[in-house]
Design an enzyme around this catalytic site. Structure first.
Site, PDB file in Angstrom:
ATOM      1  N   PHE A 157     -15.435   4.181   7.089  1.00 28.08           N
ATOM      2  CA  PHE A 157     -14.064   4.506   6.698  1.00 28.08           C
ATOM      3  C   PHE A 157     -13.847   4.463   5.184  1.00 28.08           C
ATOM      4  O   PHE A 157     -12.726   4.658   4.704  1.00 28.08           O
ATOM      5  CB  PHE A 157     -13.071   3.567   7.392  1.00 28.08           C
ATOM      6  CG  PHE A 157     -13.292   2.092   7.121  1.00 28.08           C
ATOM      7  CD1 PHE A 157     -12.827   1.508   5.949  1.00 28.08           C
ATOM      8  CD2 PHE A 157     -13.965   1.300   8.030  1.00 28.08           C
ATOM      9  CE1 PHE A 157     -13.023   0.163   5.691  1.00 28.08           C
ATOM     10  CE2 PHE A 157     -14.169  -0.063   7.782  1.00 28.08           C
ATOM     11  CZ  PHE A 157     -13.703  -0.624   6.608  1.00 28.08           C
ATOM     12  N   HIS A 181      -2.196  -5.445   1.292  1.00 23.11           N
ATOM     13  CA  HIS A 181      -3.497  -6.063   1.057  1.00 23.11           C
ATOM     14  C   HIS A 181      -3.271  -7.529   0.714  1.00 23.11           C
ATOM     15  O   HIS A 181      -2.293  -7.870   0.054  1.00 23.11           O
ATOM     16  CB  HIS A 181      -4.204  -5.386  -0.124  1.00 23.11           C
ATOM     17  CG  HIS A 181      -5.315  -6.211  -0.714  1.00 23.11           C
ATOM     18  ND1 HIS A 181      -6.548  -6.299  -0.124  1.00 23.11           N
ATOM     19  CD2 HIS A 181      -5.351  -7.015  -1.806  1.00 23.11           C
ATOM     20  CE1 HIS A 181      -7.309  -7.120  -0.854  1.00 23.11           C
ATOM     21  NE2 HIS A 181      -6.608  -7.564  -1.878  1.00 23.11           N
ATOM     22  N   GLU A 184      -9.185  -9.710  -8.584  1.00 24.24           N
ATOM     23  CA  GLU A 184      -8.219  -8.644  -8.300  1.00 24.24           C
ATOM     24  C   GLU A 184      -7.000  -8.738  -9.229  1.00 24.24           C
ATOM     25  O   GLU A 184      -6.486  -7.716  -9.706  1.00 24.24           O
ATOM     26  CB  GLU A 184      -7.810  -8.704  -6.827  1.00 24.24           C
ATOM     27  CG  GLU A 184      -8.975  -8.330  -5.914  1.00 24.24           C
ATOM     28  CD  GLU A 184      -8.755  -8.632  -4.440  1.00 24.24           C
ATOM     29  OE1 GLU A 184      -9.698  -8.416  -3.655  1.00 24.24           O
ATOM     30  OE2 GLU A 184      -7.653  -9.085  -4.066  1.00 24.24           O
ATOM     31  N   ARG A 235      -2.773 -14.614   4.034  1.00 28.25           N
ATOM     32  CA  ARG A 235      -3.476 -13.868   5.098  1.00 28.25           C
ATOM     33  C   ARG A 235      -2.792 -14.100   6.449  1.00 28.25           C
ATOM     34  O   ARG A 235      -2.707 -13.188   7.270  1.00 28.25           O
ATOM     35  CB  ARG A 235      -4.954 -14.286   5.183  1.00 28.25           C
ATOM     36  CG  ARG A 235      -5.792 -13.983   3.944  1.00 28.25           C
ATOM     37  CD  ARG A 235      -6.151 -12.540   3.765  1.00 28.25           C
ATOM     38  NE  ARG A 235      -6.871 -11.979   4.889  1.00 28.25           N
ATOM     39  CZ  ARG A 235      -7.524 -10.819   4.841  1.00 28.25           C
ATOM     40  NH1 ARG A 235      -7.559 -10.105   3.721  1.00 28.25           N
ATOM     41  NH2 ARG A 235      -8.137 -10.359   5.898  1.00 28.25           N
ATOM     42  N   THR A 275      -5.842  -7.187  10.430  1.00 29.39           N
ATOM     43  CA  THR A 275      -6.039  -5.858   9.825  1.00 29.39           C
ATOM     44  C   THR A 275      -5.409  -4.764  10.686  1.00 29.39           C
ATOM     45  O   THR A 275      -4.769  -3.848  10.169  1.00 29.39           O
ATOM     46  CB  THR A 275      -7.546  -5.586   9.655  1.00 29.39           C
ATOM     47  OG1 THR A 275      -8.138  -6.684   8.950  1.00 29.39           O
ATOM     48  CG2 THR A 275      -7.792  -4.308   8.888  1.00 29.39           C
ATOM     49  N   ASN A 282      -2.151  -0.023   6.735  1.00 30.52           N
ATOM     50  CA  ASN A 282      -1.656  -1.304   7.246  1.00 30.52           C
ATOM     51  C   ASN A 282      -0.769  -2.058   6.247  1.00 30.52           C
ATOM     52  O   ASN A 282      -0.717  -3.276   6.253  1.00 30.52           O
ATOM     53  CB  ASN A 282      -2.817  -2.157   7.755  1.00 30.52           C
ATOM     54  CG  ASN A 282      -3.858  -2.426   6.687  1.00 30.52           C
ATOM     55  OD1 ASN A 282      -3.688  -2.035   5.543  1.00 30.52           O
ATOM     56  ND2 ASN A 282      -4.921  -3.103   7.066  1.00 30.52           N
ATOM     57  N   TYR A 329     -12.376  -1.485  -3.588  1.00 28.36           N
ATOM     58  CA  TYR A 329     -12.873  -1.694  -2.220  1.00 28.36           C
ATOM     59  C   TYR A 329     -14.390  -1.477  -2.116  1.00 28.36           C
ATOM     60  O   TYR A 329     -14.891  -1.120  -1.055  1.00 28.36           O
ATOM     61  CB  TYR A 329     -12.124  -0.785  -1.241  1.00 28.36           C
ATOM     62  CG  TYR A 329     -10.754  -1.321  -0.853  1.00 28.36           C
ATOM     63  CD1 TYR A 329     -10.634  -2.457  -0.038  1.00 28.36           C
ATOM     64  CD2 TYR A 329      -9.586  -0.715  -1.271  1.00 28.36           C
ATOM     65  CE1 TYR A 329      -9.389  -2.964   0.329  1.00 28.36           C
ATOM     66  CE2 TYR A 329      -8.334  -1.211  -0.911  1.00 28.36           C
ATOM     67  CZ  TYR A 329      -8.257  -2.335  -0.105  1.00 28.36           C
ATOM     68  OH  TYR A 329      -7.020  -2.828   0.254  1.00 28.36           O
ATOM     69  N   LYS A 341       0.826  -1.216   0.000  1.00 31.12           N
ATOM     70  CA  LYS A 341       0.000   0.000   0.000  1.00 31.12           C
ATOM     71  C   LYS A 341       0.864   1.272   0.000  1.00 31.12           C
ATOM     72  O   LYS A 341       2.060   1.220   0.279  1.00 31.12           O
ATOM     73  CB  LYS A 341      -0.951  -0.059   1.199  1.00 31.12           C
ATOM     74  CG  LYS A 341      -1.939  -1.233   1.113  1.00 31.12           C
ATOM     75  CD  LYS A 341      -2.953  -1.216   2.265  1.00 31.12           C
ATOM     76  CE  LYS A 341      -3.966  -2.336   2.119  1.00 31.12           C
ATOM     77  NZ  LYS A 341      -5.009  -2.286   3.185  1.00 31.12           N
ATOM     78  N   ARG A 374       2.280  -7.116   8.763  1.00 27.98           N
ATOM     79  CA  ARG A 374       1.631  -5.928   9.358  1.00 27.98           C
ATOM     80  C   ARG A 374       2.207  -5.602  10.739  1.00 27.98           C
ATOM     81  O   ARG A 374       2.318  -4.419  11.090  1.00 27.98           O
ATOM     82  CB  ARG A 374       0.116  -6.138   9.410  1.00 27.98           C
ATOM     83  CG  ARG A 374      -0.531  -5.920   8.032  1.00 27.98           C
ATOM     84  CD  ARG A 374      -1.976  -6.319   8.012  1.00 27.98           C
ATOM     85  NE  ARG A 374      -2.649  -5.869   6.789  1.00 27.98           N
ATOM     86  CZ  ARG A 374      -3.832  -6.335   6.397  1.00 27.98           C
ATOM     87  NH1 ARG A 374      -4.465  -7.245   7.128  1.00 27.98           N
ATOM     88  NH2 ARG A 374      -4.384  -5.890   5.280  1.00 27.98           N
TER      89      ARG A 374
END
Ligand code: ATP
Ligand code: MG
Length: 139
Positions: A59, A117, A128, A87, A93, A114, A51, A11, A104
């Site tokens: 948010f 993704h 994606e 993950r 998150t 964070n 998203y 990100k 993270r």
């Protein structure tokens, strides 16, 4: 059977902070092979589409602004059980809740910023990946 590919983005804040190399190294060391990779930037509209599932969340506006705020690194990764294992490697998150040794825990600034993704299902990994990469950009 679970799929062998997942999709990730490093990100904007993590790219800007110079963490991309270390993050890529970490995922390779954890057994993920890079099948596609690029530095690119999402427009607000594209970030909003990416998203869209979070459209009703408070948010959402902040998330769209943030994801469009600078270049990101997009990648397709391959490994057995890719979605679930990735993950696990990225962690919760919220970095305050992320386990030791996760990406993270090490690199995220906050629950919003964070660092990475990771796709949440095989179907979304495919969607994606197609959003970012043409056939000739993946190996
Ligand atoms: P991602 O989809 O980016 O891999 P995730 O699956 O861990 O993250 P989601 O619930 O899908 O988490 O949320 C998408 C993104 O929205 C988060 O990664 C984070 O950047 C942002 N986000 C989630 N919850 C909040 C919140 N409460 N406040 C601010 N931003 C949030
Ligand atoms: Mg998610």
């Amino acid at each position: 059977m679970t799929g062998s590919r997942t999709f990730t983005m490093i990100k904007p804040e993590a790219v800007a902070a110079g963490h991309a190399g270390k993050i890529i190294d970490m995922l390779i060391e954890n057994g993920f092979r890079i099948k596609a990779l690029k530095l690119t930037r999402l427009s607000r509209q594209e970030a909003g589409t990416f998203y869209e599932v979070h459209k009703e969340r408070p948010f959402y506006g902040e998330l769209v602004e943030y994801m469009a705020s600078g270049p990101i690194i997009a990648a397709i990764l391959e490994k057995s059980n890719a979605v679930e294992d990735f993950r696990k490697l990225i962690g919760a998150t919220d970095p305050m809740e992320a386990a030791e040794g996760t990406i993270r825990k090490r690199f995220a600034e906050s629950k919003a910023k964070n660092a990475v993704h990771g796709s949440d299902s095989d179907d979304n990994a495919g969607i994606e990946a197609n959003f970012f990469f043409s056939g000739r950009e993946r190996f």
